[in-house]
Enzyme design. Structure first.
Site, PDB file in Angstrom:
ATOM      1  N   CYS A   2       0.581  -1.356  -0.068  1.00 37.74           N
ATOM      2  CA  CYS A   2      -0.489  -0.410  -0.268  1.00 37.74           C
ATOM      3  C   CYS A   2       0.645   1.057  -0.393  1.00 37.74           C
ATOM      4  O   CYS A   2       2.351   1.236   0.412  1.00 37.74           O
ATOM      5  CB  CYS A   2      -1.213   0.017   1.129  1.00 37.74           C
ATOM      6  SG  CYS A   2      -2.004  -1.527   1.718  1.00 37.74           S
ATOM      7  N   ARG A  33       5.441  -0.280  -5.695  1.00 38.98           N
ATOM      8  CA  ARG A  33       5.688  -0.768  -4.306  1.00 38.98           C
ATOM      9  C   ARG A  33       4.655  -2.106  -4.685  1.00 38.98           C
ATOM     10  O   ARG A  33       4.220  -2.825  -3.048  1.00 38.98           O
ATOM     11  CB  ARG A  33       4.979  -0.107  -3.587  1.00 38.98           C
ATOM     12  CG  ARG A  33       6.216   0.760  -3.131  1.00 38.98           C
ATOM     13  CD  ARG A  33       5.299   2.027  -1.908  1.00 38.98           C
ATOM     14  NE  ARG A  33       5.249   1.565  -0.816  1.00 38.98           N
ATOM     15  CZ  ARG A  33       5.924   1.850   0.725  1.00 38.98           C
ATOM     16  NH1 ARG A  33       7.051   1.865   0.004  1.00 38.98           N
ATOM     17  NH2 ARG A  33       5.488   1.244   1.352  1.00 38.98           N
ATOM     18  N   TRP A  88      -2.649  -2.208  -1.476  1.00 37.96           N
ATOM     19  CA  TRP A  88      -3.005  -3.515  -2.203  1.00 37.96           C
ATOM     20  C   TRP A  88      -3.637  -4.756  -1.084  1.00 37.96           C
ATOM     21  O   TRP A  88      -3.381  -4.683   0.285  1.00 37.96           O
ATOM     22  CB  TRP A  88      -1.157  -3.926  -1.505  1.00 37.96           C
ATOM     23  CG  TRP A  88      -0.512  -5.437  -2.575  1.00 37.96           C
ATOM     24  CD1 TRP A  88      -0.637  -5.585  -3.430  1.00 37.96           C
ATOM     25  CD2 TRP A  88      -0.273  -6.123  -1.471  1.00 37.96           C
ATOM     26  NE1 TRP A  88       0.667  -6.957  -3.427  1.00 37.96           N
ATOM     27  CE2 TRP A  88       0.056  -7.189  -2.618  1.00 37.96           C
ATOM     28  CE3 TRP A  88       0.226  -6.811  -0.406  1.00 37.96           C
ATOM     29  CZ2 TRP A  88       1.446  -8.635  -1.997  1.00 37.96           C
ATOM     30  CZ3 TRP A  88       1.077  -8.460   0.389  1.00 37.96           C
ATOM     31  CH2 TRP A  88       1.501  -8.904  -1.113  1.00 37.96           C
ATOM     32  N   ASN A 115      -2.322   2.649   6.040  1.00 39.27           N
ATOM     33  CA  ASN A 115      -1.702   1.029   5.370  1.00 39.27           C
ATOM     34  C   ASN A 115      -1.050   0.623   7.043  1.00 39.27           C
ATOM     35  O   ASN A 115      -1.048   0.991   7.843  1.00 39.27           O
ATOM     36  CB  ASN A 115      -0.081   2.271   5.473  1.00 39.27           C
ATOM     37  CG  ASN A 115       0.164   2.363   3.530  1.00 39.27           C
ATOM     38  OD1 ASN A 115      -0.855   1.967   2.689  1.00 39.27           O
ATOM     39  ND2 ASN A 115       1.357   2.859   3.286  1.00 39.27           N
ATOM     40  N   GLY A 116      -0.693  -0.592   6.783  1.00 36.68           N
ATOM     41  CA  GLY A 116      -0.245  -1.754   7.779  1.00 36.68           C
ATOM     42  C   GLY A 116      -1.799  -2.491   7.815  1.00 36.68           C
ATOM     43  O   GLY A 116      -3.222  -2.621   7.951  1.00 36.68           O
ATOM     44  N   GLU A 583      19.797 -17.121  -5.834  1.00 36.64           N
ATOM     45  CA  GLU A 583      19.102 -16.056  -6.173  1.00 36.64           C
ATOM     46  C   GLU A 583      19.047 -15.113  -7.610  1.00 36.64           C
ATOM     47  O   GLU A 583      17.702 -15.315  -7.932  1.00 36.64           O
ATOM     48  CB  GLU A 583      20.885 -14.693  -5.935  1.00 36.64           C
ATOM     49  CG  GLU A 583      20.301 -13.350  -6.157  1.00 36.64           C
ATOM     50  CD  GLU A 583      18.316 -12.439  -5.966  1.00 36.64           C
ATOM     51  OE1 GLU A 583      17.746 -13.106  -4.744  1.00 36.64           O
ATOM     52  OE2 GLU A 583      18.471 -11.570  -6.440  1.00 36.64           O
ATOM     53  N   LYS A 587      15.435 -14.833  -8.764  1.00 30.28           N
ATOM     54  CA  LYS A 587      15.193 -13.977 -10.278  1.00 30.28           C
ATOM     55  C   LYS A 587      14.393 -14.509 -11.200  1.00 30.28           C
ATOM     56  O   LYS A 587      13.250 -13.766 -11.761  1.00 30.28           O
ATOM     57  CB  LYS A 587      16.352 -13.169 -10.550  1.00 30.28           C
ATOM     58  CG  LYS A 587      16.939 -12.679  -9.888  1.00 30.28           C
ATOM     59  CD  LYS A 587      16.091 -10.946  -9.559  1.00 30.28           C
ATOM     60  CE  LYS A 587      15.693 -10.480  -8.445  1.00 30.28           C
ATOM     61  NZ  LYS A 587      16.250 -10.482  -7.164  1.00 30.28           N
ATOM     62  N   GLU A 590      10.229 -15.285  -9.994  1.00 34.24           N
ATOM     63  CA  GLU A 590       9.777 -14.330  -9.496  1.00 34.24           C
ATOM     64  C   GLU A 590       9.296 -13.246 -11.145  1.00 34.24           C
ATOM     65  O   GLU A 590       8.009 -12.547 -10.629  1.00 34.24           O
ATOM     66  CB  GLU A 590      10.643 -12.878  -8.361  1.00 34.24           C
ATOM     67  CG  GLU A 590      10.331 -11.377  -8.534  1.00 34.24           C
ATOM     68  CD  GLU A 590      11.640 -11.156  -7.731  1.00 34.24           C
ATOM     69  OE1 GLU A 590      12.463 -11.309  -7.815  1.00 34.24           O
ATOM     70  OE2 GLU A 590      10.542 -10.016  -6.622  1.00 34.24           O
ATOM     71  N   HIS A 606      21.832 -36.341  -5.317  1.00 33.23           N
ATOM     72  CA  HIS A 606      21.235 -36.913  -3.935  1.00 33.23           C
ATOM     73  C   HIS A 606      19.582 -36.785  -3.878  1.00 33.23           C
ATOM     74  O   HIS A 606      18.898 -36.955  -3.291  1.00 33.23           O
ATOM     75  CB  HIS A 606      21.127 -36.185  -2.520  1.00 33.23           C
ATOM     76  CG  HIS A 606      22.407 -36.367  -1.920  1.00 33.23           C
ATOM     77  ND1 HIS A 606      23.117 -37.484  -1.389  1.00 33.23           N
ATOM     78  CD2 HIS A 606      23.063 -35.620  -2.001  1.00 33.23           C
ATOM     79  CE1 HIS A 606      24.509 -37.631  -1.027  1.00 33.23           C
ATOM     80  NE2 HIS A 606      24.545 -36.233  -1.216  1.00 33.23           N
ATOM     81  N   LYS A 707       7.056  -4.366  -3.449  1.00 38.35           N
ATOM     82  CA  LYS A 707       8.320  -3.991  -3.500  1.00 38.35           C
ATOM     83  C   LYS A 707       8.628  -4.060  -2.209  1.00 38.35           C
ATOM     84  O   LYS A 707       9.487  -4.404  -1.717  1.00 38.35           O
ATOM     85  CB  LYS A 707       8.870  -2.802  -4.079  1.00 38.35           C
ATOM     86  CG  LYS A 707      10.126  -2.435  -3.603  1.00 38.35           C
ATOM     87  CD  LYS A 707      10.948  -2.469  -5.099  1.00 38.35           C
ATOM     88  CE  LYS A 707      12.049  -2.368  -4.220  1.00 38.35           C
ATOM     89  NZ  LYS A 707      13.502  -3.398  -5.528  1.00 38.35           N
TER      90      LYS A 707
HETATM   91  O1  M6R Z   1      13.103  -4.643   1.376  1.00 38.61           O
HETATM   92  P1  M6R Z   1      13.043  -6.281   1.624  1.00 38.61           P
HETATM   93  O2  M6R Z   1      15.541  -6.258   1.118  1.00 38.61           O
HETATM   94  O3  M6R Z   1      13.595  -6.251   3.120  1.00 38.61           O
HETATM   95  O4  M6R Z   1      12.551  -7.162   0.936  1.00 38.61           O
HETATM   96  C1  M6R Z   1      13.259  -8.849   1.084  1.00 38.61           C
HETATM   97  C2  M6R Z   1      12.944  -9.250  -0.010  1.00 38.61           C
HETATM   98  O5  M6R Z   1      11.268  -8.804   0.172  1.00 38.61           O
HETATM   99  C3  M6R Z   1      12.985  -9.209  -1.321  1.00 38.61           C
HETATM  100  O6  M6R Z   1      14.685  -9.216  -1.227  1.00 38.61           O
HETATM  101  C4  M6R Z   1      12.122  -9.783  -2.340  1.00 38.61           C
HETATM  102  O7  M6R Z   1      12.535 -10.779  -2.564  1.00 38.61           O
HETATM  103  C5  M6R Z   1      11.973  -9.153  -3.501  1.00 38.61           C
HETATM  104  N1  M6R Z   1      11.175  -8.966  -4.488  1.00 38.61           N
HETATM  105  C6  M6R Z   1      13.746 -10.599  -4.657  1.00 38.61           C
HETATM  106  O8  M6R Z   1      13.966  -9.471  -6.495  1.00 38.61           O
END
Ligand code: M6R
Ligand code: UD1
Length: 712
Positions: A2, A33, A88, A115-116, A583, A587, A590, A606, A707
């Site tokens: 949000c 966001r 959101w 927000n929250g 990682e 990516k 995601e 394994h 985000k």
């Molecule tokens: O803002 P942060 O680094 O704490 O966020 C953690 C994760 O939500 C963030 O890294 C998420 O995995 C990304 N969208 C990955 O690209």
């Protein structure tokens, strides 16, 4: 997640269309966001009229809805308050009714954006329903708007009218949970309340005349405060709506009435906003959950602290608190944002993610700027200087993070242990909390977060702080909750990261953590040579990243022709490259929605080997380090099962020649083993980007993701 945006103009004449443009553009800056609906509230043409516009989808859809409303856009306002929100969905599906602003009643007497999460909303809703309020949405937020009206109505016939701050205080003490909140009301025209608890909120200030002082006094009640005087009685409602352990405030009428001797009603002047003539100056205020939406209007900002109640009226900003704790600062400083507008623009790139991938040669330099002396081989981290002794003496280091930030911890854990000789563990924040893992006073807990607002990491931070551990932040967003609530830390200075997929923050977190390990070990003679080689490696890393970025076209080709049609992808690495594999896989899933899995190459036999055949796409991270022979044996096992891997290797790697012709390579420059992941991750970032583009997905706003993940 949000987003909140509010705009207040005080004796700065603005047309309605200018006001709406300002708030809609503010919302658009928060789009990165992640959200699924949006809304705004502005004044109407009749007295006491507030208009709401709410729409599912993008801010553009809200703009369209507003444009179709036939409202008089040219109407001028000398002073006005507008509030807006991107939502959101958490409680209730995305719909215009569930979108914010929420209202107290059909006449929109109180409208709010939030927000929250209000954790006791069911109890509040039940209570307010019993008082005759009719709820229209499925949200937790709506109860705040209705509570405002309930409190207002209870007090409206009292001898002294309730001012907006006093009303907010009465409302807030009934709320449990977290909030960043704006309240607008027909009963307090041209005034706004902004308050926060566990959810960021800042106020941008724009005045023609210079502010008299660069701070705002915090106003505390002079007499014993109502909250202290009347401790809120609580009742437990074990059965209410299945909320077995929830304690809810008991909305006793006496608690919601302003005491006759309350001192809060006295209005004071805010020193910063008084002009030379002693009168309030013309002013504009921009209230937002994120500085990215304020930067184009002003760089002067004030970050609210938890439990601050900001009340803007008559062109002045006042900060109130319910009580004063010992040692609490009596001012909030007005700071200057260091961010530039172009940092949050795409420039010549098609997507923010692409821009951020290509920014890495520079963002990595910015992380190191002023901190590494490459001649003298020294590292200085101003944010840690007072805590170095404590960290060096600690019993263990626990790195705690989520998602990509967690991977940066995994990528650097080994070098941390090697250089500091302090046992170091890496924890996913949610799992760490689920296990209620033991934490002690002599632990150092490092919280790594791009946004500095991730709820799981924040909760873990509070958990560790309560147990007396030293808390250290490695954070990108200056002024964020983690940055402010840790004992000390390092800002990674990567610049705003807008794409939901984290790229440049990962490489900068990685560099910041390596720098921290280098700093902690700078008293060790035995580590001198190793430290020197890493610092030399860091001096070349930016130009090596540039070299890797030249693989862009090749990687695009592989993504488009070989991988885009595939359903699944395996990434294998071991040692330092295990984190890179994880990682890269994150990516890819995601943003390209393709199933991908990062696997420790040592685990291949394994179980995972069963997946391997001539059709399964596999990427090996086989750059040169002490584990290279073991990775090669995994490559051979895959080739023996007819696999056709893509091998990320160092330039001119001769060991591959024995493998025959059933593989392709991506050649990466070589660096020190513990820095190699900085280079190896870049082709994987590019691959995920081109896969998503090829599939036509929204690269910067992947479905279902936000985000900053500010809910558990
Ligand atoms: O803002 P942060 O680094 O704490 O966020 C953690 C994760 O939500 C963030 O890294 C998420 O995995 C990304 N969208 C990955 O690209
Ligand atoms: C600071 C200034 C930088 C200036 C430099 C000059 C800020 C934000 N940084 O950088 O603009 O150029 O001095 O000497 O003003 N902190 C936390 N938790 C975190 C991150 C940081 O508590 O998660 C604290 C640090 O302990 C420190 C402060 O925030 O007290 C600033 O940290 P950082 O920006 O990393 O410090 P410097 O690099 O010294």
């Amino acid at each position: 997640m949000c987003g909140i945006f509010g705009y207040v103009n005080y004796y700065v004449q603005r047309s309605r269309s200018e006001i709406v443009d300002t708030v809609l553009n503010g919302l658009a800056r928060l789009e990165y966001r992640g959200y699924d609906s949006a809304g705004l509230a502005i004044d109407g043409d009749k007295p006491d009229e507030v208009l709401l516009f709410k729409e599912v989808g993008k801010v553009a859809a809200l703009r369209k809805l507003y444009a179709s409303s036939k409202i008089n856009n040219d109407r001028l306002f000398d002073s006005h308050v507008a509030i807006a929100h991107t939502r959101w969905a958490t409680h209730g599906r995305p719909s215009p009714i569930n979108a914010h602003p929420h209202r107290s009643d059909p006449n929109n007497e109180f409208v709010i954006v939030h927000n929250g999460i209000i954790t006791n909303y069911l109890a509040l809703k039940a209570l307010l329903t019993s008082k005759g309020f009719v709820f229209e949405s499925d949200t937790d937020t709506e109860c705040i708007a209705k509570l405002c009206k309930y409190v207002y109505d209870l007090n409206k016939d009292s001898a002294r009218p309730l001012d907006f701050t006093a009303l907010a205080k009465l409302v807030l003490r009934e709320l449990q949970g977290s909030y960043g909140l704006l309240i607008k009301s027909v009963h307090y025209p041209d005034e706004i309340i902004a308050t926060r608890k566990g959810s960021p909120l800042l106020i941008g200030i724009k005045t023609e005349q210079k502010l008299k002082v660069d701070f705002v006094d915090v106003e505390f009640p002079e007499l014993p405060d109502i909250t202290v005087a009347n401790n809120i009685p609580t009742i437990t409602t074990p059965e209410s709506a299945g909320l077995s352990n929830l304690t809810v405030p008991h909305l006793m009428t006496s608690n919601l009435l302003m005491p006759m001797d309350g001192s809060d009603l006295r209005r004071s002047q805010s020193r910063a906003f008084i002009s030379e003539e002693g009168t309030p100056m013309n002013a504009e205020f921009f209230l937002a959950s994120d500085p990215a939406s304020i930067i184009e209007h002003t760089k002067k900002v004030l970050y609210l602290e938890d439990d601050d109640i900001a009340h803007i009226y008559d062109g002045e900003l006042h900060i109130h608190r319910v009580r004063r704790e010992a040692g609490e600062p009596a001012i909030r400083s007005i700071q200057t944002l260091e961010m530039e507008l172009n940092e949050i623009m795409k420039g010549s790139f098609d997507h923010f993610m692409q821009k951020e991938i290509f920014e890495q040669p520079e963002s990595i330099i910015n992380t190191m700027r002023g901190r590494i002396d490459f001649e003298k081989k020294t590292v200085t981290l101003g944010g840690l200087s007072s805590y170095l002794g404590t960290i060096r003496r600690c019993r263990r280091i626990i790195m705690i993070a989520c998602g990509t930030s967690y991977h940066s911890c995994m990528a650097t854990r080994a070098i941390f242990e090697e250089l500091t000789e302090i046992p170091t563990t890496v924890e996913l924040a949610s799992d760490f909390l689920d296990r209620r893992s033991p934490v002690f006073r002599d632990d150092t807990c490092i919280f790594v977060s791009q946004s500095g607002e991730t709820a799981d990491s924040m909760l873990a931070l509070q958990y560790c702080a309560e147990r007396g551990a030293l808390t250290v932040g490695i954070v990108n967003s200056v002024g964020s909750s983690i940055s402010r609530q840790t004992n000390c830390g390092v800002h990674i200075n990567a610049g705003p990261e807008i794409g939901v997929a984290s790229t440049k923050a990962y490489t900068s977190q990685y560099v910041a953590l390596v720098m921290m390990a280098l700093l902690l070990s700078d008293d060790s003679i035995s580590k001198y040579e190793r430290r020197t080689s890493i610092i030399d490696g860091l001096s070349k890393i930016s130009s090596q990243v540039e070299e890797v970025l030249k693989l862009n076209d090749t990687i695009r080709g592989i993504a488009e022709t070989d991988l885009a049609q595939q359903k699944s992808l395996l990434l294998l690495g071991r040692g330092y490259q295990h984190a890179t594999a994880l990682e890269g896989a994150l990516k890819i899933k995601e943003i390209s929605y393709m199933h991908s899995e990062g696997v420790l190459a040592g685990e291949l036999k394994h179980g995972v080997l069963a997946l391997v055949d001539a059709t399964m796409p596999i990427i090996f991270l086989a750059t040169h380090d002490s584990l290279f022979p073991k990775v090669m044996s995994a490559v051979e096992q895959v080739i023996a099962r007819s696999g056709n891997p893509i091998i990320l290797c160092n330039k001119g790697e001769s060991a591959l020649s024995k493998l025959g012709k059933t593989y392709r390579t991506l050649e990466i420059p070589q660096t020190v083993d513990c820095l190699q992941g900085l280079l190896n991750v870049i082709p994987l970032q590019l691959m995920s980007y081109w896969l998503a583009v090829k599939k036509g997905y929204d690269v910067d706003f992947p479905r279902n993701l936000a985000k900053a993940v500010t809910v558990e």
